[in-house]
Design a protein around this motif. Sequence first.
Motif, PDB file in Angstrom:
ATOM      1  N   HIS A 106       2.974   6.364  -5.344  1.00 48.96           N
ATOM      2  CA  HIS A 106       2.589   6.798  -6.946  1.00 48.96           C
ATOM      3  C   HIS A 106       1.764   7.838  -6.906  1.00 48.96           C
ATOM      4  O   HIS A 106       1.584   8.438  -7.892  1.00 48.96           O
ATOM      5  CB  HIS A 106       2.355   5.393  -7.471  1.00 48.96           C
ATOM      6  N   ILE A 107       0.542   7.670  -6.129  1.00 51.93           N
ATOM      7  CA  ILE A 107      -0.699   8.954  -6.012  1.00 51.93           C
ATOM      8  C   ILE A 107      -0.003  10.433  -5.243  1.00 51.93           C
ATOM      9  O   ILE A 107      -0.114  10.657  -6.648  1.00 51.93           O
ATOM     10  CB  ILE A 107      -1.289   8.380  -5.066  1.00 51.93           C
ATOM     11  N   GLN A 108       0.506   9.894  -4.861  1.00 49.54           N
ATOM     12  CA  GLN A 108       1.613  11.416  -4.528  1.00 49.54           C
ATOM     13  C   GLN A 108       2.363  11.678  -4.786  1.00 49.54           C
ATOM     14  O   GLN A 108       2.168  12.924  -5.783  1.00 49.54           O
ATOM     15  CB  GLN A 108       2.094  11.308  -3.349  1.00 49.54           C
ATOM     16  N   SER A 109       3.124  10.850  -6.303  1.00 51.49           N
ATOM     17  CA  SER A 109       3.976  11.491  -7.228  1.00 51.49           C
ATOM     18  C   SER A 109       2.966  12.071  -8.240  1.00 51.49           C
ATOM     19  O   SER A 109       3.541  12.294  -9.230  1.00 51.49           O
ATOM     20  CB  SER A 109       5.505  10.793  -7.717  1.00 51.49           C
ATOM     21  N   GLU A 111       1.113  -1.162  -0.192  1.00 49.38           N
ATOM     22  CA  GLU A 111       0.609  -0.012   0.205  1.00 49.38           C
ATOM     23  C   GLU A 111       1.453   1.058   0.235  1.00 49.38           C
ATOM     24  O   GLU A 111       0.536   2.154  -0.397  1.00 49.38           O
ATOM     25  CB  GLU A 111      -0.924  -0.384   0.730  1.00 49.38           C
ATOM     26  N   ALA A 112       1.919   1.297   0.880  1.00 48.92           N
ATOM     27  CA  ALA A 112       3.439   2.284   1.037  1.00 48.92           C
ATOM     28  C   ALA A 112       3.659   2.365  -0.885  1.00 48.92           C
ATOM     29  O   ALA A 112       3.717   3.939  -0.933  1.00 48.92           O
ATOM     30  CB  ALA A 112       3.899   2.155   1.399  1.00 48.92           C
ATOM     31  N   ALA A 113       3.469   1.711  -1.581  1.00 52.32           N
ATOM     32  CA  ALA A 113       3.854   1.951  -2.927  1.00 52.32           C
ATOM     33  C   ALA A 113       2.678   2.662  -4.390  1.00 52.32           C
ATOM     34  O   ALA A 113       3.679   3.412  -4.223  1.00 52.32           O
ATOM     35  CB  ALA A 113       5.059   0.926  -3.317  1.00 52.32           C
ATOM     36  N   LEU A 114       1.821   2.198  -3.535  1.00 49.98           N
ATOM     37  CA  LEU A 114       0.516   2.557  -4.004  1.00 49.98           C
ATOM     38  C   LEU A 114       0.389   4.103  -3.700  1.00 49.98           C
ATOM     39  O   LEU A 114       0.043   4.574  -4.486  1.00 49.98           O
ATOM     40  CB  LEU A 114      -0.096   1.597  -4.363  1.00 49.98           C
TER      41      LEU A 114
END
Length: 89
Positions: free
Chosen positions: A48-51, A42-45
């Motif tokens: 991706h959203i934040q970037s 989830e942290a990686a997802l």
Amino acid sequence: MTNFFENLEPDVATELQLLSQLVYELRENRNAVLKPYAVEDEAALLQHIQSGAVAEHPTYEHYLAARILADTRESARAMLGECLKEANR
């Protein structure tokens, strides 16, 4: 091969089986939510959203779903562990 459930009370064996199945289903559903984004967790997802690498909608909802599935899985695993401790007394 020894039957794991052989020495357990039927209600305990049923509870262990149901909790095990729940843990499995939660894991598989979480993996299915994350798979389209090719991320491990989830942290990686969220990163991706934040970037801006993925659209916020519906990805954030998928992020939340994956978090809920992971948290619920951990709770079910803890319950399974407690049930096993009780069964082994």
